[in-house]
Design a protein around this motif. Structure first.
Motif, short mmCIF file in Angstrom:
data_model
loop_
_atom_site.label_atom_id
_atom_site.label_comp_id
_atom_site.label_asym_id
_atom_site.label_seq_id
_atom_site.Cartn_x
_atom_site.Cartn_y
_atom_site.Cartn_z
N UNK A 98 0.83 -1.20 0.00
CA UNK A 98 0.00 0.00 0.00
C UNK A 98 0.87 1.25 0.00
N UNK A 99 1.92 1.23 0.82
CA UNK A 99 2.81 2.39 0.90
C UNK A 99 3.61 2.56 -0.38
N UNK A 100 4.13 1.45 -0.92
CA UNK A 100 4.94 1.60 -2.14
C UNK A 100 4.07 2.05 -3.31
N UNK A 101 2.79 1.63 -3.33
CA UNK A 101 1.90 2.12 -4.39
C UNK A 101 1.60 3.60 -4.21
N UNK A 139 -5.95 12.21 -5.06
CA UNK A 139 -7.09 11.79 -4.23
C UNK A 139 -7.72 10.51 -4.77
N UNK A 140 -7.88 10.45 -6.08
CA UNK A 140 -8.48 9.26 -6.71
C UNK A 140 -7.61 8.03 -6.50
N UNK A 141 -6.32 8.21 -6.69
CA UNK A 141 -5.41 7.07 -6.52
C UNK A 141 -5.38 6.59 -5.06
N UNK A 142 -5.39 7.53 -4.15
CA UNK A 142 -5.37 7.18 -2.73
C UNK A 142 -6.64 6.42 -2.35
N UNK A 143 -7.76 6.87 -2.91
CA UNK A 143 -9.04 6.21 -2.68
C UNK A 143 -8.98 4.75 -3.15
N UNK A 144 -8.44 4.55 -4.37
CA UNK A 144 -8.35 3.20 -4.93
C UNK A 144 -7.44 2.32 -4.07
N UNK A 145 -6.32 2.88 -3.64
CA UNK A 145 -5.36 2.10 -2.83
C UNK A 145 -6.01 1.71 -1.50
N UNK A 146 -6.74 2.66 -0.89
CA UNK A 146 -7.33 2.36 0.42
C UNK A 146 -8.37 1.25 0.32
N UNK A 147 -9.10 1.22 -0.79
CA UNK A 147 -10.11 0.16 -0.95
C UNK A 147 -9.49 -1.21 -1.14
N UNK A 148 -8.29 -1.23 -1.67
CA UNK A 148 -7.64 -2.53 -1.85
C UNK A 148 -6.95 -3.00 -0.58
N UNK A 149 -6.60 -2.05 0.29
CA UNK A 149 -5.97 -2.42 1.56
C UNK A 149 -7.02 -2.88 2.57
#
Lengths: 132, 299
Positions: free
Chosen positions: A16-19, A119-129
């Motif tokens: 999640x952090x590296x993404x 913001x969009x990318x962070x949203x996507x990453x958070x949903x996968x984590x």
């Protein structure tokens, strides 16, 4: 792996952090346990313990302040966006099922970053984590 | 080996890059993987199974099935991997759950060792830890803490508790919310809300944590924050009730009964000098009515 598969795959904390660090303009990223103010993991942050405590406090102050200024008194923050003279700071809370929330905090270079994209990318990453 | 304390034993196991379980009497167990702490469980704190099932996302049956499959000889997969593959939780959630449960258990397992070190040799009878080489937890290894880092985090958490409310008096006694708040409004976190709602005046913070399926440390922190905000009955309140804080009032005629239009107003309570306190005690109400009557008679 194509983009669709990448969007759907669940990830772990380190990934999640590296993404998050691949988001254009990312300077550093840190994952904070909001309840305890602990740095769970960090990338590019020189002093994670201090940053975690500070970001956790900033998020708590935002929550308390907005709760008082909102008509119904309850508040659910999606993102905190802070722009300073040197950087953009994004704080995104992720509700966990047993404790939390977990905060993903990203610092961006304002000359290189696109706030909407970040913001969009962070949203996507958070949903996968965190699926919830 | 009479001097083998928990912290020195853990430091030794870390140096040897040991893999196995360290059982600390009846209090709990710390699991190590190649010298780093990968899981900890404590009887006083909710474990991963409790945290997962209390959320309602995962059934008790699904967790039991993963546990049986993982502890059986058949599969090479760990219980945690089985749960992730079954799609009941994400890799991140599993890692965060293991991390959270481990820190929570460690705080209560290592706390006495930290306190003993602070006492500089204050001899307190602690159970001798027993190490079982090679034993692993059924969930598998999903997150690591190095041993000094874990002690450091426990110290940080202790300091955070003391910052919230420097007294430990609320830590072990039943959580009793005050009947009326010492102010006009109050801001609560989600966990503070759950604690207040779950408080039945008999459950201690640790019992509430089990009941709510929340980490014991987080619950303790919420309790201390509530205490600091004046929302919980403290020892001072109990003491007030024990000693005659209120001077005995002279008896007066029956006609000074409570009247509907009169509300109990803020009274001067010496225990809480900063905030007005509201009382519904009939004795207070009667006193106010008599005061009012006396003032009216003066006119």
């Amino acid at each position: 792996m194509d983009d669709t598969a990448r969007e759907l795959r669940v990830i772990g904390i380190e990934e999640c952090l590296s993404e998050a660090m691949t988001i254009p303009g990312a300077l550093d990223a840190i994952l904070v346990d909001h309840t305890s103010g602990m740095a769970v993991a960090a990338e590019g942050v020189p002093y994670p313990e201090g940053s975690a405590a500070g970001l956790s406090e900033a998020f708590r102050a935002t929550l308390d302040g907005l709760a008082l200024s909102t008509p119904d008194g309850t508040i659910r923050i999606e993102d905190v966006i802070i722009t300073t003279d040197r950087a953009y700071h994004l704080i995104k809370p992720m509700e966990t099922m047993f404790d939390g929330p977990l905060l993903i905090c990203l610092r961006l270079d304002p000359d290189r970053a696109n706030l909407a994209l970040a913001l969009r990318r962070l949203q996507a990453i958070s949903h996968r984590l965190i699926a919830s | 080996m009479a001097t083998a304390t928990l912290d020195s034993m853990l430091a030794g196991l870390a140096q040897d890059r040991a893999t196995g379980s360290l059982k600390i009497g009846r209090a709990g167990t710390i699991f190590l993987t190649r010298g780093r702490v990968s899981y900890a469980e404590c009887t006083g704190t909710p474990g991963v199974e409790e945290l997962l099932t209390a959320s309602g996302r995962i059934s008790v049956g699904a967790v039991r099935k993963a546990r049986q499959t993982a502890t059986g000889e058949s599969g090479p997969q760990s219980g945690g991997d089985l749960l992730v593959d079954a799609g009941v939780l994400t890799r991140g959630e599993l890692e965060f759950c293991v991390l959270g449960a481990t820190l929570d258990a460690s705080y209560f397992l290592l706390g006495p060792a930290l306190a003993a070190a602070a006492d500089a040799g204050g001899a307190r009878p602690a159970p001798k830890p027993r190490f079982r080489d090679g034993e692993r937890h059924w969930l598998g290894t999903h997150w690591f803490f190095d041993v000094p880092g874990l002690f450091q985090e426990c110290r940080r958490r202790k300091a955070q508790l003391d910052r919230a409310w420097p007294s430990s008096e609320l830590d072990t006694r039943p959580v009793i919310p005050v009947r009326r708040i010492p102010g006009r409004h109050v801001v609560l976190t989600a966990l503070q809300w759950e604690v207040l709602l779950g408080a039945d005046t008999t459950a201690t913070p640790a019992e509430l944590a089990h009941r709510l399926g929340r980490p014991a440390y987080s619950t303790l922190l919420a309790v201390r924050e509530l205490g600091a905000a004046g929302l919980l009955a403290t020892g001072a309140d109990h003491a007030d009730q024990a000693t005659p804080a209120r001077p005995a009032l002279p008896k007066r005629a029956e006609r000074s009964g409570p009247r509907a239009e009169l509300r109990p107003g803020p009274g001067a309570d010496p225990a809480q000098p900063y905030l007005p306190q509201v009382s519904a005690d009939p004795t207070d109400v009667k006193l106010l009515i008599r005061l009012r009557d006396a003032l009216e008679a003066l006119q």
